[in-house]
Design an enzyme around this catalytic site. Structure first.
Site: not given
Length: 286
Positions: A212, A265
């Site tokens: 991610s 992220h």
């Protein structure tokens, strides 16, 4: 009322460019089709639209990766199809899948899925012990096992997790590799994976995994490259950027039923934006 037969407009060597132009014509209300003929792609449209389509192609040929053409591809991505003699559905999927992704993109994609499938068959604990970030980060630990800096990026915990990450890796990573080269994608992968992994470790410890952080680095990179250097052909539509940023912010709330590596992220996104700035600055200097 029957549709009038289509007439050949232009020959294009690259399938992706042919489809991009077909989708743009479709967005203008011009019926168009690309047909594979002897290693070239012939774009067809109605005879009464030929003059208009020729004018559009003259502009398109000067700057085929302008954002307006990319926007048409996002909005009408299913409009352009290449007609060939009797392809199977599986064969067509393979062709498009492989055509979009380079060696680096496919290698990371396959590696993530191999790790995930192996973990499903009873090897999860063992595999994670090899790929897990350092339980105790130190210079000696790094010297002994340098690959643990990257390892967590290749381990995924669920079907949703890996499908989401590898889909976006294939889409955005494939575009970066095709348009800017393998070196740019490798640098982005390494730097964003290290930044997001180290940051997530400092916040929550070593029990995390997934691509991610790298995916959000690609989002930031493609987003800012589309803004700073649109001539490179990388572009993300504003609604899509808004959705991905909203999903990132949503991770910081407690409403989701899953634990998300929010720091990875965020740091991935920031590193991707900064890498885009550095890429443009380097090109301007040279």
């Amino acid at each position: 009322m029957t549709e009038q037969p289509l007439q050949a407009l232009v020959h294009i060597n690259q399938q992706a460019i042919a489809l991009l132009f077909v989708n743009y014509l479709t967005s203008l209300g011009i019926r168009a089709e690309a047909i594979s003929e002897q290693d070239v792609y012939v774009v067809y449209c109605p005879p009464d639209k030929i003059p208009q389509a020729k004018e559009e192609f003259e502009q398109f040929s000067r700057q085929p990766y302008h954002p307006k053409y990319q926007q048409a591809a996002w909005q009408h991505g299913n409009a352009g199809q290449v007609a060939v003699e009797g392809p199977s559905l599986l064969g067509s999927f393979k062709e498009h899948f492989l055509a979009h992704a380079g060696v680096v993109t496919l290698t990371v994609f396959i590696l993530c899925w191999l790790v995930f499938l192996a973990s499903l068959f009873g090897g999860a604990r063992t595999i994670f012990s090899y790929l897990q970030f350092y339980p105790q980060l130190s210079w000696q630990a790094f010297i002994d096992q340098p690959l643990r800096l990257l390892g967590p990026a290749f381990f995924h915990f669920s079907w949703l997790h890996i499908v989401f990450n590898t889909m976006w890796w294939w889409q955005l990573g494939g575009s970066v590799e095709k348009l800017l080269g393998k070196g740019v994608l490798v640098h982005l992968l390494l730097l964003s994976a290290i930044a997001s992994n180290v940051g997530q470790y400092l916040v929550s410890g070593a029990n995390f995994g997934g691509l991610s952080g790298v995916v959000y680095a690609l989002v930031g990179f493609v987003w800012w490259m589309g803004w700073l250097a649109p001539e490179k052909g990388l572009y993300l539509s504003k609604p899509l950027v808004g959705f991905l940023l909203f999903w990132l912010l949503l991770g910081y709330t407690d409403v989701l039923p899953i634990n998300m590596a929010n720091t990875a992220h965020l740091l991935g996104l920031i590193s991707g934006c900064l890498l885009a700035v550095a890429q443009v600055a380097r090109k301007n200097r040279t």
